[in-house]
Design an enzyme around this catalytic site. Structure first.
Site, PDB file in Angstrom:
ATOM      1  CG  PHE A 232      -0.382   1.196  -4.241  1.00  0.00           C
ATOM      2  CD1 PHE A 232      -0.213   0.242  -5.241  1.00  0.00           C
ATOM      3  CD2 PHE A 232       0.309   1.041  -3.064  1.00  0.00           C
ATOM      4  CE1 PHE A 232       0.646  -0.837  -5.044  1.00  0.00           C
ATOM      5  CE2 PHE A 232       1.153  -0.035  -2.853  1.00  0.00           C
ATOM      6  CZ  PHE A 232       1.324  -0.974  -3.853  1.00  0.00           C
TER       7      PHE A 232
ATOM      8  CG  ASP B  28       3.302 -14.354  -0.056  1.00  0.00           C
ATOM      9  OD1 ASP B  28       3.844 -14.317   1.063  1.00  0.00           O
ATOM     10  OD2 ASP B  28       3.051 -13.346  -0.727  1.00  0.00           O
TER      11      ASP B  28
HETATM   12  N1  F0G Z   1       3.443 -10.845  -0.005  1.00  0.00           N
HETATM   13  C1  F0G Z   1       2.476 -10.338   0.771  1.00  0.00           C
HETATM   14  C2  F0G Z   1       1.263 -11.155   1.037  1.00  0.00           C
HETATM   15  C3  F0G Z   1       2.631  -9.080   1.338  1.00  0.00           C
HETATM   16  O1  F0G Z   1       1.650  -8.590   2.115  1.00  0.00           O
HETATM   17  C4  F0G Z   1       3.800  -8.337   1.078  1.00  0.00           C
HETATM   18  C5  F0G Z   1       3.983  -6.999   1.621  1.00  0.00           C
HETATM   19  C6  F0G Z   1       4.783  -8.897   0.246  1.00  0.00           C
HETATM   20  C7  F0G Z   1       4.576 -10.157  -0.274  1.00  0.00           C
HETATM   21  C8  F0G Z   1       6.037  -8.151  -0.115  1.00  0.00           C
HETATM   22  O2  F0G Z   1       6.899  -8.118   0.948  1.00  0.00           O
HETATM   23  O3  F0G Z   1       7.096  -5.675   1.500  1.00  0.00           O
HETATM   24  O4  F0G Z   1       8.715  -7.354   2.389  1.00  0.00           O
HETATM   25  O5  F0G Z   1       8.750  -6.744   0.002  1.00  0.00           O
HETATM   26  N2  F0G Z   1       3.055  -6.328   2.103  1.00  0.00           N
HETATM   27  C9  F0G Z   1       3.147  -5.024   2.717  1.00  0.00           C
HETATM   28  C10 F0G Z   1       1.770  -4.561   3.111  1.00  0.00           C
HETATM   29  C11 F0G Z   1       3.910  -4.020   1.931  1.00  0.00           C
HETATM   30  O6  F0G Z   1       1.682  -3.416   3.580  1.00  0.00           O
HETATM   31  O7  F0G Z   1       0.815  -5.312   2.990  1.00  0.00           O
HETATM   32  P1  F0G Z   1       7.911  -6.893   1.220  1.00  0.00           P
END
Ligand code: F0G
Length: 472
Positions: free
Chosen positions: A450, A216
């Protein structure tokens, strides 16, 4: 030697005025929002630290790139530019754009996970785990113990505990593990990085067992910064070279380009395996759009390509993480309990310790985020029991060891003065913490609760923050 500070490697060309509100207005707004900062209207927010996702300021180059959008349905010029840039900086063979990170997670989970499978990873992320479960899988956390300890100063708290991984493989069998999901940096642990040594070891273990290793890469550029700063042997390496090396140990990645890649929307799935990439190109047509646009406009693809090249610049990443550290230092000096060491994308307040008078059943992190908003108009995000949701098997609330409030710093958006104002509000609340009371949940959505859950204060006054004496 005299001290030399970092400063933002840009100057400001256009400004977006902020809305100022009174505490009374904010009390009304948060009550209307069911004490959930996700449900506030952004016009009621002063400093928005809800997330670093899609909230970056784009550069003049990126905006100029938007004008070069080739809005052809198929074969857009901007797709080929993005493909070239992703190959250059992330090093994977195949690139499939998606509308954002979860689009890539959806496809990856659907392609690889069969019902009953187990997906190990270094701490869960909400959307990632939700897609694994939707595909019939189960997430297994194999992150090192230090990640769950907010006060541990270990430099790479995102690291995988290889013994935990080996035990899992011995228990469920490699055939039930379609891939390992390696997150760099680890969002829910407080933006904690993974060392290259650990990535290499995880990669070797996965190869031994015939398990794919999927990255990721959402905050892998920030992870590269920590490797350069903290891991022996990498001080003279460029961020771009470290990023390439991280990716070289993995078989592909999902990426939410809304973070490191400095765009407001976008993502991609990368794969080295030709057959899998073929399948992804089939699937993307069903769920996102043709494989040369993946749910995005040509201009979005162009902004992403340019954003990636800007994201790996040393001066950019230094100022980006430097600003987060600046806020962290202010809070640490005042004795506010935060996750240490400070991570890449935000400050994570240890709400369980901050509000040690409040039982976990009253959602201290949710309550603290609401109180902070009332105090100063700063919007933060709960990252504790509400985010963790319920156990897929027992249906019981999960109470993770980390009950956190995240002050997430958007990239290139706020100034040091905004950090000062934020710190002052958090410190004032800490000094008056007995005035914060808990919440009970009144509405719980089925998925990713959430985002839309609603709450009410448990206190007879109907207030989450007794403002007499606190706030301004
Ligand atoms: N992986 C991680 C580590 C993330 O932090 C996020 C999203 C995603 C996948 C998903 O990606 O939102 O483009 O579909 N994090 C945001 C946050 C929502 O606020 O931490 P996405």
């Amino acid at each position: 030697m005299s001290r030399r500070s970092w400063a933002e490697p840009f100057k400001i060309k256009m400004v977006e005025p902020l809305q100022m509100t009174t505490p009374e207005e904010r009390e009304r707004a948060i009550a209307e929002a069911g004490y959930n900062t996700f449900l506030l209207r952004s016009r009621d927010v002063y400093i928005d630290l809800l997330t670093d996702s899609g909230t970056s300021a784009m550069s003049d180059r990126q905006w100029a790139g938007m004008m070069l959008g080739d809005e052809a349905y198929a074969g857009s010029e901007n797709y080929y530019h993005l493909e070239e840039v992703v190959r250059r900086y992330y090093g994977y063979r195949h690139v499939v754009p998606t509308h954002q990170g979860r689009g890539a997670e959806h496809m990856l989970s659907r392609m690889l996970i069969k019902p009953g499978d187990v997906v190990p990873g270094n701490m869960y992320f909400t959307t990632t785990r939700a897609h694994q479960e939707l595909a019939g899988g189960r997430f297994a956390d194999v992150i090192c113990d230090a990640a769950h300890d907010a006060s541990s100063e270990a430099p790479f708290k995102g690291n995988v505990d290889l013994e935990k991984f080996e035990r899992l493989v011995a228990k469920v069998g490699a055939a039930r593990i379609p891939y390992f999901c390696l997150q760099c940096c680890v969002n829910m642990a407080g933006g904690q990085p993974v060392s290259l040594g650990n990535i290499e070891a995880v990669s070797a273990a996965c190869r031994r067992h015939g398990i794919r290793l999927m990255l990721d890469a959402t905050r892998a550029v920030e992870n590269a910064w920590f490797i350069q700063q903290r891991e022996p042997g990498y001080a003279s390496w460029s961020i771009a070279d470290i990023l390439l090396r991280i990716c070289s140990f993995t078989d592909g990645c999902t990426n939410s380009a809304k973070k490191d890649c400095l765009v407001n929307i976008g993502g991609f799935l990368c794969l080295n395996d030709d057959a899998l990439a073929e399948e992804a190109r089939n699937l993307v047509v069903l769920f996102e759009g043709l494989h040369t646009y993946g749910g995005l406009a040509g201009r979005d693809l162009e902004a992403m390509a340019i954003g990636i090249t800007e994201s790996v610049r040393q001066e950019h990443i230094h100022a980006r993480v430097g600003q987060v550290e600046y806020l962290g230092d202010l809070l640490t000096r005042a004795g506010v309990p935060i996750v240490r060491p400070v991570g890449g994308h935000g400050i994570f307040i240890n709400a369980a310790e901050f509000l040690d008078h409040m039982p976990r059943e009253e959602f201290p992190a949710q309550a603290l985020a609401a109180a902070l908003y009332i105090d100063s108009g700063v919007r933060a995000m709960e990252r504790g029991a509400v985010s963790a949701g319920r156990d897929a098997d027992t249906g019981k609330n999960i109470y993770p060891s980390l009950e956190l409030v995240r002050l997430t710093i958007p990239r290139r958006v706020y100034t040091q003065a905004h950090m000062d104002v934020t710190a002052e509000s958090v410190i004032s609340l800490f000094e008056n913490r007995s005035r914060v009371s808990g919440l009970r949940m009144t509405f719980e959505p089925k998925y990713l609760r959430f985002f839309q859950a609603r709450f009410e204060p448990v206190h007879p006054s109907g207030r989450v923050l007794d403002r007499a004496g606190a706030g301004r």
